[in-house]
Design a protein around this motif. Structure first.
Motif, short mmCIF file in Angstrom:
data_model
loop_
_atom_site.label_atom_id
_atom_site.label_comp_id
_atom_site.label_asym_id
_atom_site.label_seq_id
_atom_site.Cartn_x
_atom_site.Cartn_y
_atom_site.Cartn_z
N SER A 115 0.82 -0.90 -0.08
CA SER A 115 0.40 -0.23 0.26
C SER A 115 0.93 1.65 0.48
O SER A 115 0.53 2.38 -0.43
N ARG A 116 1.64 1.56 0.89
CA ARG A 116 2.88 1.96 0.99
C ARG A 116 3.35 2.89 -0.59
O ARG A 116 3.80 3.49 -1.30
N LEU A 117 3.52 1.50 -1.63
CA LEU A 117 4.33 1.48 -2.61
C LEU A 117 3.78 1.69 -3.90
O LEU A 117 4.01 2.95 -4.80
N HIS A 118 2.22 1.41 -3.91
CA HIS A 118 1.40 1.99 -4.67
C HIS A 118 1.30 3.63 -4.33
O HIS A 118 1.20 4.62 -5.67
N ARG A 119 0.84 4.40 -2.88
CA ARG A 119 0.88 5.50 -2.94
C ARG A 119 2.04 6.83 -3.71
O ARG A 119 2.24 7.65 -3.67
N LEU A 120 2.82 5.71 -3.19
CA LEU A 120 4.43 6.46 -3.92
C LEU A 120 4.28 6.86 -5.57
O LEU A 120 4.53 7.32 -5.84
N ARG A 121 3.69 5.13 -5.79
CA ARG A 121 4.06 5.28 -7.99
C ARG A 121 2.73 5.71 -8.11
O ARG A 121 3.42 6.68 -9.44
N ASP A 122 1.34 5.99 -7.48
CA ASP A 122 0.32 6.67 -7.58
C ASP A 122 -0.42 7.39 -6.62
O ASP A 122 -0.86 6.92 -6.34
N PHE B 288 5.06 -11.84 -1.87
CA PHE B 288 4.37 -11.04 -1.98
C PHE B 288 5.26 -9.78 -1.15
O PHE B 288 5.10 -8.75 -1.63
N ALA B 289 5.38 -9.68 -0.08
CA ALA B 289 5.96 -9.30 0.88
C ALA B 289 6.95 -8.54 0.78
O ALA B 289 7.49 -7.81 0.63
N MET B 290 8.21 -10.11 0.11
CA MET B 290 9.31 -9.40 0.28
C MET B 290 9.30 -8.38 -1.29
O MET B 290 10.23 -7.35 -1.01
N ASP B 291 8.48 -8.82 -1.90
CA ASP B 291 8.66 -8.10 -3.40
C ASP B 291 8.36 -6.53 -3.12
O ASP B 291 8.99 -5.65 -3.94
N ALA B 292 7.51 -6.36 -2.36
CA ALA B 292 6.53 -4.59 -2.31
C ALA B 292 7.39 -4.43 -1.58
O ALA B 292 7.97 -3.05 -1.82
N ALA B 293 8.22 -4.67 -0.28
CA ALA B 293 8.79 -4.39 0.52
C ALA B 293 10.18 -3.72 0.13
O ALA B 293 10.81 -3.19 -0.02
N SER B 294 10.77 -4.79 -0.80
CA SER B 294 12.05 -4.13 -1.43
C SER B 294 12.04 -3.14 -2.48
O SER B 294 13.58 -2.05 -2.12
N ARG B 295 10.85 -3.19 -3.46
CA ARG B 295 10.95 -2.07 -4.42
C ARG B 295 10.32 -0.96 -3.52
O ARG B 295 10.32 -0.10 -4.04
N LEU B 296 9.50 -1.09 -2.14
CA LEU B 296 9.45 0.15 -1.35
C LEU B 296 10.89 0.44 -1.52
O LEU B 296 11.06 2.56 -1.29
N HIS B 297 11.74 0.11 -0.51
CA HIS B 297 12.91 0.66 -0.05
C HIS B 297 13.95 1.30 -1.26
O HIS B 297 14.53 2.56 -1.36
N ARG B 298 13.29 0.36 -2.22
CA ARG B 298 14.37 1.03 -3.36
C ARG B 298 14.42 2.23 -4.05
O ARG B 298 14.70 3.20 -4.33
N LEU B 299 13.25 2.36 -3.64
CA LEU B 299 12.41 3.97 -4.06
C LEU B 299 12.58 5.21 -3.17
O LEU B 299 12.77 5.86 -3.32
N ARG B 300 12.67 4.51 -1.79
CA ARG B 300 12.27 5.14 -0.86
C ARG B 300 14.37 5.64 -0.65
O ARG B 300 14.44 7.32 -0.03
#
Lengths: 151, 151
Positions: free
Chosen positions: A133-140, B127-139
């Protein structure tokens, strides 16, 4: 930019980077249960859940009355502090991580107390929902047509 | 910006927004198993896993030889297309979502075929690993001190 982060968040940044090199992923300010918020929740490739509380000063540590409530929400519990922190304040039976803005190192491994399977399942589900959900808010960043994110 | 997205990604954007209003979170281009990549994997509050394949044109649909391999990696399988798509091409026994850049609507609910518990657990962990890892790379876009993200 690292300059915009609060001292505890800088430690969390270093911790998150180090966890990534161990194959763990992390979510900051994770809420395992109502009224509790941990600085870093780390999830390992086998479903391990580690909590890392980041303390930037003696006062920061001494004003924390909640940390013992976190122990039952993870397999291992760590403190993360910087090099200047007076480590003797910290309980011996927790893990210890020395961190800075850029990286971190596990100085003392935390003892393991395995989560019950049902709680682990629930926490990993919540971790997945929060991260996506945080990833989604950052992407969109725009709200959906219904004006809500649902999570 | 939506203008920078490929047609299939625009549909995925609308789908992700709609899923959020249903309390689901989503990860795009999710790899459930080696050699498979689904357009949208959606995770529901009770651990439901839905796959949504986004098709922007007849050619896009007809060149997809892999979709039947996705059925065993979700509880429900949907197609997402825009209003102009010739729906009669799509199999009747899959779900149908009409989407645009901004939102989407489930026009036909997909039949449910529940995942085995062990596979669901593994998929939610990934799913959890992928979402958190993409979030980390964005942040925190810089590589860690070790030059790797671990995931």
């Amino acid at each position: 930019m690292v300059q915009d982060l609060a001292p505890g968040q800088r430690l969390a940044r270093g911790v998150a980077r180090h966890m990534a090199t161990l194959g763990f992923v992390t979510v900051e300010e994770f809420v395992p249960a109502r009224g509790l918020r941990v600085d870093v929740m780390a999830l390992g490739p086998k479903g391990e859940l580690w909590v890392v509380e980041c303390k930037s000063s003696r006062a920061d540590f001494q004003s924390d009355s909640k940390w013992q409530g976190y122990l039952e929400w993870c397999d291992r519990y760590f403190w993360a502090v910087d090099l200047a922190f007076p480590n003797e304040l910290l309980p011996d039976d927790s893990g210890l991580i020395i961190a800075d803005d850029y990286d971190a190192e596990i100085v003392r491994m935390a003892p393991e107390q395995k989560l019950p399977a049902a709680r682990r399942k629930k926490l990993i589900q919540k971790f997945a929902m929060d991260a996506a959900s945080r990833l989604h808010r950052l992407r969109d960043p725009q709200p959906g047509a219904a004006g809500t994110w649902g999570v």
